[in-house]
Design a protein around this motif. Structure first.
Motif, PDB file in Angstrom:
ATOM      1  N   TYR A  54       0.837  -1.196   0.000  1.00 55.64           N
ATOM      2  CA  TYR A  54       0.000   0.000   0.000  1.00 55.64           C
ATOM      3  C   TYR A  54       0.877   1.253   0.000  1.00 55.64           C
ATOM      4  CZ  TYR A  54      -3.412  -3.518   1.487  1.00 55.64           C
ATOM      5  OH  TYR A  54      -4.198  -4.655   1.571  1.00 55.64           O
ATOM      6  N   GLY A  80      -7.404  -9.716   2.149  1.00 53.78           N
ATOM      7  CA  GLY A  80      -8.488 -10.141   1.286  1.00 53.78           C
ATOM      8  C   GLY A  80      -9.446 -11.026   2.052  1.00 53.78           C
ATOM      9  N   ASP A 126     -10.245   2.081   4.154  1.00 52.68           N
ATOM     10  CA  ASP A 126      -9.919   0.691   3.845  1.00 52.68           C
ATOM     11  C   ASP A 126     -11.181  -0.099   3.527  1.00 52.68           C
ATOM     12  OD1 ASP A 126      -7.046   0.779   4.406  1.00 52.68           O
ATOM     13  OD2 ASP A 126      -7.640   1.087   6.485  1.00 52.68           O
ATOM     14  N   TYR A 127     -10.973  -1.308   3.045  1.00 57.53           N
ATOM     15  CA  TYR A 127     -12.008  -2.305   2.792  1.00 57.53           C
ATOM     16  C   TYR A 127     -12.810  -2.053   1.519  1.00 57.53           C
ATOM     17  CZ  TYR A 127     -11.555  -3.976   7.695  1.00 57.53           C
ATOM     18  OH  TYR A 127     -11.115  -4.479   8.895  1.00 57.53           O
ATOM     19  N   GLU A 129     -12.203  -2.497  -1.507  1.00 54.87           N
ATOM     20  CA  GLU A 129     -12.056  -3.522  -2.544  1.00 54.87           C
ATOM     21  C   GLU A 129     -12.613  -4.874  -2.102  1.00 54.87           C
ATOM     22  OE1 GLU A 129      -8.435  -4.046   0.080  1.00 54.87           O
ATOM     23  OE2 GLU A 129      -9.832  -2.471  -0.490  1.00 54.87           O
ATOM     24  N   ARG A 131     -15.621  -7.538  -0.328  1.00 51.59           N
ATOM     25  CA  ARG A 131     -17.062  -7.713  -0.451  1.00 51.59           C
ATOM     26  C   ARG A 131     -17.773  -6.998   0.703  1.00 51.59           C
ATOM     27  NH1 ARG A 131     -15.866 -13.336   1.340  1.00 51.59           N
ATOM     28  NH2 ARG A 131     -16.761 -13.623   3.431  1.00 51.59           N
ATOM     29  N   HIS A 284      -9.119   7.657  -5.130  1.00 53.10           N
ATOM     30  CA  HIS A 284      -8.655   6.300  -4.828  1.00 53.10           C
ATOM     31  C   HIS A 284      -8.488   6.080  -3.331  1.00 53.10           C
ATOM     32  CE1 HIS A 284      -6.410   2.603  -4.933  1.00 53.10           C
ATOM     33  NE2 HIS A 284      -5.337   3.180  -4.428  1.00 53.10           N
ATOM     34  N   ALA A 287     -11.673   6.103  -1.494  1.00 51.36           N
ATOM     35  CA  ALA A 287     -12.624   5.121  -2.018  1.00 51.36           C
ATOM     36  C   ALA A 287     -13.903   5.789  -2.514  1.00 51.36           C
ATOM     37  CB  ALA A 287     -12.945   4.072  -0.968  1.00 51.36           C
TER      38      ALA A 287
END
Length: 289
Positions: A54, A80, A126-127, A129, A131, A284, A287
């Motif tokens: 990162y 992930g 964060d998070y 990307e 589900r 980015h 988010a």
């Protein structure tokens, strides 16, 4: 190893101006001192410094190593979804393994995170990307210092050792360690379930945990842009940009304002490519679509 905080402590939740901060970060439980000492010793004995991941989120100086992930390789540190397994590093850290097992939680990923002195994790979320499912990030500070703080919701929060903390990283936040020594945390990403809910019954902040940041005045804003512009004119563009990024840790800024300041700096220099680059970075890191 874990002691649920007494109900009396939760009175701190009602302190004016703290509700939003409490939603972002809170103590969940006290930890036995001997357990923290054992985990600290194991973490300090782990191979260092770790892996840089990162990179766009940081100034440099942020290193991570995995204790539980999907490959078993401690150098695999990009989080992930899924059911993790212990890495070879956790196999050499029995006290830490026992502590994690004692929590009874549904883990997604577990890492050691080291933030060196004079280092920053820029404002981000964060998070994004992953589900869309309930999850939380737990921090167990093993080595820290008063200058190592989380900034969120217009406040600086020092996550002190001796407690288990919850962070809501899907909200905008940043981290800095301005003077050192290293900040070393055990970081566990967990899925929301009954075991987590039982652990998180009494989220709280104690007196001294959080401090409000001041609002930036128009004069301070102009002075900051002037200093950054002078650095850029001398060719120190990265230093100019980081001068503005660090404003997030000094002032209570609206979300994304540090990135807007950099875009304004480059617009004044007629550096259109840099303006576009930082507008994209803002989208980015925060988010945003």
């Amino acid at each position: 190893m874990v002691t649920t905080l007494p109900a009396a402590v939760t009175a701190v939740q009602t302190v004016p101006g703290r509700a939003e901060v409490l939603d972002q970060v809170a103590r969940l439980a006290d930890l036995e001192e001997s357990a923290v000492e054992q985990m600290r010793a194991e973490a300090l004995g782990a191979p260092r410094p770790g892996v840089v991941a990162y990179g766009e989120y940081q100034s440099g100086g942020w290193w991570t190593t995995s204790l539980m992930n999907h490959s078993g390789d401690p150098h695999d540190v990009v989080i992930g979804d899924g059911r993790p397994r212990p890495t070879s590093l956790l196999a050499a850290m029995p006290a830490t393994a026992r502590f994690l097992d004692s929590l009874g939680l549904d883990f997604m990923y577990v890492r050691l995170g080291r933030l060196e002195p004079h280092s920053y994790l820029w404002e981000h979320r964060d998070y994004a990307e992953l589900r869309d499912t309930g999850r939380h990030r737990l921090h167990i500070p093993l080595v820290t210092n008063p200058s190592a703080v989380l900034v969120t919701a217009g406040a600086r929060v020092h996550m002190a050792a001796g407690s288990l903390w919850r962070l809501t990283p899907s909200q905008a936040h940043g981290v800095c360690n301005t003077t050192g020594p290293d900040r070393l945390h055990l970081i566990a990403d967990v899925y929301a379930d009954d075991a987590y809910q039982a652990l998180a019954t009494h989220p709280n902040l104690r007196d001294g945990d959080a401090a409000d940041l001041p609002e930036m005045t128009s004069a301070e804003r102009a002075g900051l842009l002037e200093r950054a512009g002078q650095l850029a004119e001398l060719g120190f563009t990265t230093a100019a940009e980081q001068t503005l990024l660090r404003a997030f840790y000094t002032y209570a800024l609206p979300e994304g304002s540090a990135y807007d300041l950099i875009a304004e700096l480059h617009a004044g220099r007629r550096a259109d490519a840099d303006v576009s680059r930082w507008r994209a970075a803002k989208a980015h890191l925060l988010a945003r679509p």
